[in-house]
Design an enzyme around this catalytic site. Structure first.
Site, PDB file in Angstrom:
ATOM      1  N   HIS A  74       0.807  -1.215   0.000  1.00 50.84           N
ATOM      2  CA  HIS A  74       0.000   0.000   0.000  1.00 50.84           C
ATOM      3  C   HIS A  74       0.846   1.273   0.000  1.00 50.84           C
ATOM      4  CE1 HIS A  74       0.470  -0.434   4.466  1.00 50.84           C
ATOM      5  NE2 HIS A  74       0.472   0.885   4.422  1.00 50.84           N
ATOM      6  N   ASP A  81       0.392  -7.692   1.372  1.00 50.13           N
ATOM      7  CA  ASP A  81       0.786  -6.306   1.621  1.00 50.13           C
ATOM      8  C   ASP A  81       2.309  -6.164   1.653  1.00 50.13           C
ATOM      9  OD1 ASP A  81       0.379  -3.599   1.928  1.00 50.13           O
ATOM     10  OD2 ASP A  81       0.198  -3.679   4.110  1.00 50.13           O
ATOM     11  N   SER A 100       4.691   2.635   7.646  1.00 50.86           N
ATOM     12  CA  SER A 100       4.436   1.459   6.821  1.00 50.86           C
ATOM     13  C   SER A 100       5.631   1.086   5.968  1.00 50.86           C
ATOM     14  CB  SER A 100       3.230   1.713   5.920  1.00 50.86           C
ATOM     15  OG  SER A 100       2.039   1.509   6.607  1.00 50.86           O
TER      16      SER A 100
END
Length: 498
Positions: free
Chosen positions: A225, A258, A340
């Site tokens: 993402h 992910d 992230s």
């Protein structure tokens, strides 16, 4: 560094107090007849005024690339910072020069009586002007005090015959050495191998995330993402802590895991990959160190512990796209949007996970106005799983998922993962000739365990399956007609995210 009075020459003090003179009617300070100016009172700083919904799992980033500066200086209707305008002659406080930083909320004082609130100068007393005399006397006294101190130092220096016993404090606390096992030592070694990633789509949207050096060829591991905006013709760059910035391209990305791999263009020859640990050996209570760019603040280091293992997490970016599933490492190290893709390290500096999601009390989702930060519930993809995925992406550009060949309900439950009566798009819920069919599983069966891991829902089952590789043998415990049964199953493979 304070800039108050910076660059302003101090006027010389008179050798004797000036003769008092009558104070003029105007309130503007005047110089005395002896030439010594009356010292103005410094400006008083403006007054510093004081100025959910249910929990939601969201990706920990990327942080929005552009954020509005709210809560700064007061602004006018056109967005221009408002400075106090020039007041009447003799008003207090005096007008603030344009461009001067304002305190706290940018106000120029206010009611409340707190420190920094507006101050009204008393009206000058008529007749004899004693205020100017007192100020001049004080200046003279201060100068005299300084002269005496300087004279005393000079005499002491002249009389020093080498037998002085004056002791001086050490100017050094010793050499600074950061052991490898300390947080500072780990950060010092790991930071040069982390990057801040900026991804931008073709329409200019994007954000900031983190990644870390995977090999000497220039491959960087991060979250899917983080780079999703740049997948189809967008722009991608990676910046190291030393400020060097490199353009990059997406090598492969796995939406379900992910995980993504990017590669630096014109990668430097001195890359130092981070050492990968063994996430299977991590224990609850182990120390953790997270590195990332929370809210765009690159090279931020936070610490915590492993709070839990095998935490089933289904996360999304709040945009309605397909979710990612993981059997995560939970940590209380502070993780925020922008963390992230960054490494979660153990106390020795080995990568044990990729920071990916946080529990949020916000109902707005990632990037919304109500987006919240860390509440001590962060989740990382175990590195053993991420390593396998990254290697697949480097080799083929596509992810490979383990599967059982059956559709399960994704509704929240505590009873297990129920095989649905119908698959996606009207297909059979149990794939003909697939692993589940070969093991004898049927629609309506409720899977309660995979090996020794309790399965309480469909997402939990998916997360556990994806910690394995195609071809692995697992033991499935399920319920049918009120009876508990166990069967061995060999996992199949699915290539790509479709």
């Amino acid at each position: 560094m304070s800039t108050e009075n910076e660059g302003t020459a101090v006027p010389p003090a008179p050798s004797a107090p000036p003769v008092p003179v009558d104070a003029p009617a105007a309130s503007t300070p005047q110089a005395s007849e002896a030439g010594a100016p009356t010292t103005p009172i410094p400006p008083v700083p403006p007054h510093a005024s004081g100025g959910a919904q249910g929990p939601e799992l969201v990706h920990a980033g990327p942080a929005p690339a552009y954020s509005s500066a709210e809560g700064g200086a007061h602004q006018g209707a056109g967005g221009t910072p408002q400075h106090p305008g020039p007041g009447p002659e003799g008003a207090w406080p005096p007008p603030q020069a344009p461009g001067t930083p304002l305190y706290a909320d940018g106000g120029a004082g206010g009611a409340g009586g707190a420190w920094g609130s507006g101050y009204q100068q008393p009206a000058p007393k008529p007749k004899n002007g004693r205020g100017g005399l007192v100020a001049a006397v004080l200046v003279a006294a201060l100068v005299a005090g300084g002269l005496g101190g300087g004279l005393g130092y000079t005499l002491a220096k002249d009389n020093d015959n080498g037998s002085s016993t004056t002791l001086s404090a050490s100017d050094s606390g010793g050499s600074v050495k950061r052991d490898a096992g300390t947080v500072a030592g780990v950060a010092q070694k790991a930071l040069p191998s982390t990057v801040t990633i900026e991804a931008e789509s073709t329409n200019g949207e994007g954000g900031t995330g983190t990644g870390f050096v995977f090999d000497t060829q220039g491959h960087i591991v991060t979250n899917n993402h983080v780079v999703a905006d740049a997948v189809d013709g967008g722009k991608l760059s990676a910046t190291f802590p030393n400020g060097k910035k490199y353009d990059a391209e997406v090598v492969g990305h796995a939406q379900g895991y992910d995980v993504a791999v990017i590669k630096l263009k014109n990668a430097p020859s001195d890359l130092k990959p981070l050492t990968l640990g063994n996430s299977d050996q991590v224990a609850v209570g182990d120390s953790t160190i997270a590195i990332g760019a929370p809210f765009g603040l690159s090279n931020t280091v936070t610490t915590g512990i492993i709070s839990a293992k095998d935490r089933p997490v289904a996360s999304s970016d709040g945009s309605g796209s397909n979710a990612s599933y993981m059997s995560a490492l939970q940590t209380d190290a502070s993780i925020n949007p922008g963390n992230s893709g960054g490494p979660l390290l153990d106390a020795q500096g080995n990568v044990i996970g990729i920071n990916s999601a946080i529990q949020s009390t916000s109902g707005g989702g990632l990037g919304g106005t109500s987006q919240s930060g860390s509440i001590g519930l962060g989740f990382a993809i175990p590195i053993n799983q991420a390593k396998y995925v990254a290697q697949q992406l480097i080799q083929t550009g596509k992810p490979v998922y383990a599967k059982i060949g059956a559709s399960v309900s994704l509704e929240d439950s505590t009873g297990g993962a129920k095989i649905t009566t119908e698959g996606a798009g009207g297909a059979d819920s149990v794939e003909a000739g697939g692993p589940a069919a070969k093991a004898g599983l049927k629609p309506g069966d409720v899977i309660t365990k995979l090996d020794d891991h309790v399965i309480d829902s469909g997402p939990t089952l998916i997360g556990e399956i994806w910690t394995h590789k195609p071809g692995d043998k697992v033991k499935i415990t399920y319920e049918r007609g009120g009876q508990t049964r166990t069967v061995d199953l060999t996992l199949g493979a699915r290539t790509g995210d479709s």
